[in-house]
Motif scaffolding. Structure first.
Motif, PDB file in Angstrom:
ATOM      1  N   THR A 146      15.359   7.930 -59.383  1.00 27.86           N
ATOM      2  CA  THR A 146      16.399   8.176 -60.383  1.00 27.86           C
ATOM      3  C   THR A 146      15.807   8.970 -61.547  1.00 27.86           C
ATOM      4  O   THR A 146      14.609   9.266 -61.564  1.00 27.86           O
ATOM      5  N   ARG A 147      16.666   9.279 -62.525  1.00 23.67           N
ATOM      6  CA  ARG A 147      16.216  10.090 -63.666  1.00 23.67           C
ATOM      7  C   ARG A 147      15.592   9.243 -64.761  1.00 23.67           C
ATOM      8  O   ARG A 147      15.057   9.785 -65.725  1.00 23.67           O
ATOM      9  N   ASN A 148      15.710   7.944 -64.652  1.00 22.92           N
ATOM     10  CA  ASN A 148      15.393   7.125 -65.825  1.00 22.92           C
ATOM     11  C   ASN A 148      14.050   6.411 -65.800  1.00 22.92           C
ATOM     12  O   ASN A 148      13.805   5.545 -66.628  1.00 22.92           O
ATOM     13  N   GLY A 149      13.160   6.794 -64.880  1.00 25.30           N
ATOM     14  CA  GLY A 149      11.925   6.008 -64.762  1.00 25.30           C
ATOM     15  C   GLY A 149      10.677   6.638 -65.365  1.00 25.30           C
ATOM     16  O   GLY A 149       9.576   6.097 -65.229  1.00 25.30           O
ATOM     17  N   ALA A 150      10.826   7.785 -66.039  1.00 25.86           N
ATOM     18  CA  ALA A 150       9.621   8.466 -66.551  1.00 25.86           C
ATOM     19  C   ALA A 150       9.047   7.717 -67.753  1.00 25.86           C
ATOM     20  O   ALA A 150       9.792   7.222 -68.602  1.00 25.86           O
ATOM     21  N   GLN A 151       7.710   7.640 -67.801  1.00 29.22           N
ATOM     22  CA  GLN A 151       7.048   6.956 -68.914  1.00 29.22           C
ATOM     23  C   GLN A 151       6.006   7.864 -69.538  1.00 29.22           C
ATOM     24  O   GLN A 151       5.452   8.745 -68.878  1.00 29.22           O
ATOM     25  N   SER A 152       5.734   7.596 -70.812  1.00 29.38           N
ATOM     26  CA  SER A 152       4.729   8.371 -71.533  1.00 29.38           C
ATOM     27  C   SER A 152       3.418   8.407 -70.741  1.00 29.38           C
ATOM     28  O   SER A 152       2.966   7.383 -70.255  1.00 29.38           O
ATOM     29  N   GLY A 153       2.848   9.595 -70.602  1.00 35.04           N
ATOM     30  CA  GLY A 153       1.602   9.756 -69.853  1.00 35.04           C
ATOM     31  C   GLY A 153       1.807  10.227 -68.426  1.00 35.04           C
ATOM     32  O   GLY A 153       0.891  10.754 -67.796  1.00 35.04           O
ATOM     33  N   ASP A 154       3.023  10.066 -67.892  1.00 34.23           N
ATOM     34  CA  ASP A 154       3.294  10.530 -66.519  1.00 34.23           C
ATOM     35  C   ASP A 154       3.122  12.049 -66.439  1.00 34.23           C
ATOM     36  O   ASP A 154       3.413  12.774 -67.398  1.00 34.23           O
ATOM     37  N   LEU A 155       2.681  12.499 -65.277  1.00 36.16           N
ATOM     38  CA  LEU A 155       2.481  13.939 -65.064  1.00 36.16           C
ATOM     39  C   LEU A 155       3.764  14.538 -64.512  1.00 36.16           C
ATOM     40  O   LEU A 155       4.438  13.913 -63.683  1.00 36.16           O
ATOM     41  N   ILE A 156       4.096  15.731 -64.980  1.00 38.10           N
ATOM     42  CA  ILE A 156       5.323  16.403 -64.533  1.00 38.10           C
ATOM     43  C   ILE A 156       4.963  17.439 -63.471  1.00 38.10           C
ATOM     44  O   ILE A 156       4.101  18.295 -63.698  1.00 38.10           O
ATOM     45  N   TYR A 157       5.624  17.345 -62.329  1.00 37.95           N
ATOM     46  CA  TYR A 157       5.411  18.293 -61.235  1.00 37.95           C
ATOM     47  C   TYR A 157       6.711  19.011 -60.906  1.00 37.95           C
ATOM     48  O   TYR A 157       7.797  18.473 -61.143  1.00 37.95           O
ATOM     49  N   VAL A 158       6.577  20.211 -60.336  1.00 37.82           N
ATOM     50  CA  VAL A 158       7.733  20.868 -59.718  1.00 37.82           C
ATOM     51  C   VAL A 158       7.351  21.309 -58.309  1.00 37.82           C
ATOM     52  O   VAL A 158       6.178  21.586 -58.032  1.00 37.82           O
ATOM     53  N   PRO A 283       4.312  23.504 -51.828  1.00 44.40           N
ATOM     54  CA  PRO A 283       3.359  23.156 -52.874  1.00 44.40           C
ATOM     55  C   PRO A 283       4.053  22.443 -54.031  1.00 44.40           C
ATOM     56  O   PRO A 283       5.184  22.771 -54.379  1.00 44.40           O
ATOM     57  N   CYS A 284       3.370  21.451 -54.597  1.00 44.55           N
ATOM     58  CA  CYS A 284       3.866  20.802 -55.803  1.00 44.55           C
ATOM     59  C   CYS A 284       2.846  21.070 -56.905  1.00 44.55           C
ATOM     60  O   CYS A 284       1.650  20.880 -56.702  1.00 44.55           O
ATOM     61  N   THR A 285       3.321  21.547 -58.043  1.00 47.10           N
ATOM     62  CA  THR A 285       2.429  22.007 -59.104  1.00 47.10           C
ATOM     63  C   THR A 285       2.659  21.189 -60.362  1.00 47.10           C
ATOM     64  O   THR A 285       3.812  21.010 -60.785  1.00 47.10           O
ATOM     65  N   GLN A 286       1.564  20.735 -60.967  1.00 44.92           N
ATOM     66  CA  GLN A 286       1.704  20.015 -62.230  1.00 44.92           C
ATOM     67  C   GLN A 286       1.949  21.025 -63.346  1.00 44.92           C
ATOM     68  O   GLN A 286       1.178  21.977 -63.513  1.00 44.92           O
ATOM     69  N   VAL A 287       3.013  20.823 -64.104  1.00 47.98           N
ATOM     70  CA  VAL A 287       3.373  21.791 -65.145  1.00 47.98           C
ATOM     71  C   VAL A 287       3.415  21.180 -66.540  1.00 47.98           C
ATOM     72  O   VAL A 287       3.712  21.880 -67.510  1.00 47.98           O
ATOM     73  N   GLY A 288       3.144  19.884 -66.652  1.00 50.22           N
ATOM     74  CA  GLY A 288       3.210  19.267 -67.972  1.00 50.22           C
ATOM     75  C   GLY A 288       3.028  17.775 -67.902  1.00 50.22           C
ATOM     76  O   GLY A 288       2.639  17.228 -66.865  1.00 50.22           O
ATOM     77  N   GLN A 289       3.341  17.137 -69.021  1.00 45.56           N
ATOM     78  CA  GLN A 289       3.134  15.692 -69.122  1.00 45.56           C
ATOM     79  C   GLN A 289       4.217  15.070 -70.007  1.00 45.56           C
ATOM     80  O   GLN A 289       4.682  15.693 -70.972  1.00 45.56           O
ATOM     81  N   ILE A 290       4.579  13.860 -69.656  1.00 39.81           N
ATOM     82  CA  ILE A 290       5.562  13.111 -70.444  1.00 39.81           C
ATOM     83  C   ILE A 290       4.869  12.554 -71.690  1.00 39.81           C
ATOM     84  O   ILE A 290       3.724  12.085 -71.622  1.00 39.81           O
ATOM     85  N   THR A 291       5.570  12.634 -72.820  1.00 36.85           N
ATOM     86  CA  THR A 291       5.049  12.094 -74.077  1.00 36.85           C
ATOM     87  C   THR A 291       5.983  10.980 -74.563  1.00 36.85           C
ATOM     88  O   THR A 291       7.100  10.842 -74.062  1.00 36.85           O
ATOM     89  N   LYS A 292       5.475  10.214 -75.533  1.00 38.34           N
ATOM     90  CA  LYS A 292       6.263   9.080 -76.023  1.00 38.34           C
ATOM     91  C   LYS A 292       7.580   9.584 -76.648  1.00 38.34           C
ATOM     92  O   LYS A 292       8.641   9.039 -76.406  1.00 38.34           O
ATOM     93  N   ASP A 293       7.480  10.632 -77.452  1.00 40.84           N
ATOM     94  CA  ASP A 293       8.672  11.213 -78.071  1.00 40.84           C
ATOM     95  C   ASP A 293       8.386  12.672 -78.404  1.00 40.84           C
ATOM     96  O   ASP A 293       7.485  13.261 -77.830  1.00 40.84           O
ATOM     97  N   GLY A 294       9.157  13.254 -79.323  1.00 41.96           N
ATOM     98  CA  GLY A 294       8.903  14.645 -79.717  1.00 41.96           C
ATOM     99  C   GLY A 294       9.773  15.637 -78.996  1.00 41.96           C
ATOM    100  O   GLY A 294       9.606  16.850 -79.140  1.00 41.96           O
ATOM    101  N   GLY A 295      10.708  15.151 -78.189  1.00 39.49           N
ATOM    102  CA  GLY A 295      11.588  16.076 -77.482  1.00 39.49           C
ATOM    103  C   GLY A 295      10.821  16.874 -76.433  1.00 39.49           C
ATOM    104  O   GLY A 295       9.785  16.437 -75.932  1.00 39.49           O
TER     105      GLY A 295
END
Ligand code: ADP
Ligand code: MG
Length: 316
Positions: A146-158, A283-295
């Motif tokens: 689902t869309r609601n499980g991301a937590q601060s520190g998680d790695l973002i892939y596409v 291929p799945c590529t890491q493009v970023g990271q989840i943060t606590k806040d900051g948009g």
């Protein structure tokens, strides 16, 4: 219609209703009767294409089949579900056999590899060609992404590459001939295998239909977190790179309808995830990271962060 509604269904659509998994009763009665395997949950999604709104009059029927099925199946992929059944509502200005043959043939091409069965639908006459496709799939109880499980520190892939579909549309508008990009626009590949492969690792997922920033924005909103994306890491196809860098970046961040997956993986799962996906075709590529806040922020080449708008494609 010269061809009766019943002949039309029997000739062009009933053949797509053979040999379905869990189909107690398929096309031909008032309802289909379907068995979801024990321990699985049913996932359902619908997409509609309207002539003049979502596609230009005269768009080839096979491309329309690929586009509507690609978009719909991509929703199941995003949730880690396995597709099983579809239903189809068609509104046609006229029953044109060449059109029906081409549309149903292309639909069969998409459904066959996944053993997806057409279990029903509705066929009506109307001024504006309108195609609604509903997909039905399943996932083990409690395991759908689902869309609601991301937590601060998680790695973002596409998955795959970004921006190709927007470039494909540009090719069509400019009368270009880059068939790879045009196909990426007309014939998006739903990342079903990828959705299944990431299911046990990802904390949240979405498919990219309105652009990476807009769709990642949905994960952030639903998960109540922020994110930093590094534009330098965005996976771009060789074909896309023939455009100026600024243009490719804009399409990769904001272009719609790539139907790739964007998902988050907890850092403690990263190693297991990357080794499980080592031989994965996409291929799945890491493009970023989840943060606590900051948009949602973009990382600049000098390491600084800039806030960015989530705007992708807007329907209204
Ligand atoms: P009803 O009038 O009871 O809704 P219809 O006459 O519309 O039933 O449809 C007859 C059967 O054909 C139903 O099983 C329906 O699901 C199926 N059907 C109608 N149109 C389509 C279509 N475009 N694709 C697949 N099945 C269809
Ligand atoms: Mg009925």
């Amino acid at each position: 219609m010269a061809l009766s509604e019943f002949d039309l269904i029997a000739r062009y659509f009933a053949p797509l209703g053979q040999n379905g998994r869990g189909v107690s009763l398929g096309i031909g009665d008032d309802c289909a009767i379907l068995d979801v395997p024990p321990g699985q949950q049913l996932l359902v999604s619908i997409d509609t294409l309207v002539e003049g709104v979502h596609f230009l009059p005269g768009t080839a029927a096979d491309n329309l089949a690929y586009r509507v099925a690609g978009a719909c199946l991509s929703d199941l992929a995003a949730m880690g579900a396995e597709p099983a059944w579809i239903t189809l509502a068609l509104t046609l200005p006229e029953a044109e056999e060449l059109w029906l043959k081409s549309f149903s043939g292309a639909l069969a091409e998409i459904l066959d590899p996944w053993n997806i069965c057409l279990v029903g639908g509705d066929t009506t006459r109307g001024k504006q060609l309108t195609i609604s496709l509903q997909v039905h799939g399943w996932a083990p109880k409690g395991k759908a992404l689902t869309r609601n499980g991301a937590q601060s520190g998680d790695l973002i892939y596409v998955s795959g590459t970004l921006g190709d579909s927007a470039a494909g549309l540009d090719q069509l508008q400019q009368k270009g001939d880059n068939q790879y990009l045009i196909d990426r626009f007309y014939r998006p590949t739903p990342r079903i295998e990828t959705g299944l492969a990431i299911r046990s690792f990802a904390s949240a997922a979405i498919d990219i239909s309105d652009g990476l920033l807009a769709d990642l924005g949905h994960i952030l909103e639903r998960s109540q977190v922020g994110a930093v994306v590094d534009p330098a890491k965005l996976p771009l196809s060789a074909a896309l790179k023939s455009y100026p860098a600024e243009q490719t970046l804009d399409w990769a961040l904001r272009g719609g309808e790539d139907f790739e997956l964007a998902f988050t993986v907890p850092p403690q799962q990263q190693q297991a995830f990357e080794s499980a996906l080592k031989d994965h075709l996409v291929p799945c590529t890491q493009v970023g990271q989840i943060t606590k806040d900051g948009g949602l922020q973009l990382q600049q080449p000098d390491g600084s962060l800039t806030a960015c708008t989530k705007d992708g494609y807007r329907h209204f």
